[in-house]
Design an enzyme around this catalytic site. Sequence first.
Site, PDB file in Angstrom:
ATOM      1  N   LYS A 198       1.934  27.048   4.840  1.00 54.61           N
ATOM      2  CA  LYS A 198       1.984  28.312   5.154  1.00 54.61           C
ATOM      3  C   LYS A 198       1.788  29.260   3.743  1.00 54.61           C
ATOM      4  O   LYS A 198       2.768  29.189   3.089  1.00 54.61           O
ATOM      5  CB  LYS A 198       3.015  28.786   6.178  1.00 54.61           C
ATOM      6  CG  LYS A 198       3.242  30.163   6.335  1.00 54.61           C
ATOM      7  CD  LYS A 198       2.260  30.800   7.377  1.00 54.61           C
ATOM      8  CE  LYS A 198       2.166  32.178   7.700  1.00 54.61           C
ATOM      9  NZ  LYS A 198       3.083  32.703   8.542  1.00 54.61           N
TER      10      LYS A 198
ATOM     11  N   ALA B  65      11.014  43.396  10.549  1.00 51.78           N
ATOM     12  CA  ALA B  65       9.914  43.211  11.280  1.00 51.78           C
ATOM     13  C   ALA B  65      10.024  41.817  12.160  1.00 51.78           C
ATOM     14  O   ALA B  65      10.335  40.814  11.423  1.00 51.78           O
ATOM     15  CB  ALA B  65       8.607  42.978  10.463  1.00 51.78           C
TER      16      ALA B  65
ATOM     17  N   HIS C 120      -1.503  35.485  13.763  1.00 52.46           N
ATOM     18  CA  HIS C 120      -1.441  36.646  14.445  1.00 52.46           C
ATOM     19  C   HIS C 120      -2.343  37.785  13.957  1.00 52.46           C
ATOM     20  O   HIS C 120      -1.979  38.808  13.393  1.00 52.46           O
ATOM     21  CB  HIS C 120       0.202  37.263  14.146  1.00 52.46           C
ATOM     22  CG  HIS C 120       0.589  36.909  12.570  1.00 52.46           C
ATOM     23  ND1 HIS C 120       0.084  37.250  11.425  1.00 52.46           N
ATOM     24  CD2 HIS C 120       1.823  36.421  12.105  1.00 52.46           C
ATOM     25  CE1 HIS C 120       0.673  37.113  10.238  1.00 52.46           C
ATOM     26  NE2 HIS C 120       1.774  36.279  10.821  1.00 52.46           N
TER      27      HIS C 120
ATOM     28  N   HIS D 113       8.970  31.252  14.841  1.00 56.85           N
ATOM     29  CA  HIS D 113      10.196  31.224  14.013  1.00 56.85           C
ATOM     30  C   HIS D 113      11.486  30.840  14.816  1.00 56.85           C
ATOM     31  O   HIS D 113      11.769  31.452  15.704  1.00 56.85           O
ATOM     32  CB  HIS D 113      10.267  32.778  13.473  1.00 56.85           C
ATOM     33  CG  HIS D 113       9.211  33.228  12.683  1.00 56.85           C
ATOM     34  ND1 HIS D 113       8.990  32.938  11.260  1.00 56.85           N
ATOM     35  CD2 HIS D 113       7.896  33.835  13.204  1.00 56.85           C
ATOM     36  CE1 HIS D 113       8.022  33.726  10.816  1.00 56.85           C
ATOM     37  NE2 HIS D 113       7.285  33.836  11.868  1.00 56.85           N
TER      38      HIS D 113
END
Length: 342
Positions: free
Chosen positions: A99, A262, A174, A15
């Site tokens: 994504k 988060a 992840h 990111h």
Amino acid sequence: MQTLTITRPDDWHLHLRDGAALKAVLPHTVRQFARAIVMPNLKPPVRSLADATAYRDRILAAIPEGQQFEPLMTLYLTDNTSPDDIIAAKASQFVKAVKYYPAGATTNSEFGVTDIRRCDRVFETMQQVDMPLLLHGEVTHSAVDVFDREKVFIEQQLTPLKQRFPNLRIVLEHITTADSVEFVLSADNMAATITPQHMLFSRNILFKGGIQPHFYCLPILKREQHRLAILKAATSGNPKFFLGTDSAPHGRNRKETSCGCAGCYSALHAMELYAEAFESVDALDKLEAFASFYGPDFYRLPRNSEQITLNKTTWRIPDEVPFPEVGLVPLRAGEEITWQLA
Ligand code: NCD
Ligand code: ZN
């Protein structure tokens, strides 16, 4: 001094944000990595080739003078993404994946997909033109326990998706559980990225001596048995598992608050963190392929030719690094780490 010289790695899940935040964090990634798969969860998200082209230009403009870095772009899948969006993106050469975020799963996911089956026409085209699908693999119904959301996603959504589109190339991003490791091993055309925090920490760290917001990311850290399964997968030498930091910067004020965001920030010291994780199971000899070979092989890109060196030397991770207005707290801020990128 012990040193480790390896092919320059790439980050297959990153990111970078935008504007002043992008300028603050990009130099850290550029120092460590040659390329990165850049996540599209801006506000508003990167949904079209035009959005991706403009965002890529802003990233290129933010690369520090005289340094090399190649951003690999992604599109944010929505209920309204069309097969034509995929065909145009594929033709661009620099959009490398699409994504999937379930609506409401994580930061800036309110534009995400409300029901994965709505995207079947788009997946059909992605399978045809060989555009990889990157999954944030969590269900979002509030009835499902937050620690079970990845496992339930595999059962309810990923298993049927794989059956509908066996040749679609998928990265489960992840991964945090033994269930994901098992699924990735069992399925063809399926890979996974692994973050440093999921190799190094179990969920205990979230509550060590009090609540620890800088270890809060999604999918959330899991039990020790899952951490061990992730560590084993990453260090196994299996090309299905490769590096993706999920470095996700949020200013200190957005983390240290009554309802914190988060995301862990690891772009500053990603390779040092991974080196510690690999060393913890005596697997430093497996680090190079995980960090520098299996990702480009999956994306069908050339491996990098330059090298980096890590030195075995202890340094202190700073309490904070510059970030617009408030500063940014890196993962394991203030603690010592025993490897350092030269
Ligand atoms: C990411 C972010 O902040 O953009 N946060 C995170 O905890 N990983 C979003 C995401 O990848 O889920
Ligand atoms: Zn992410």
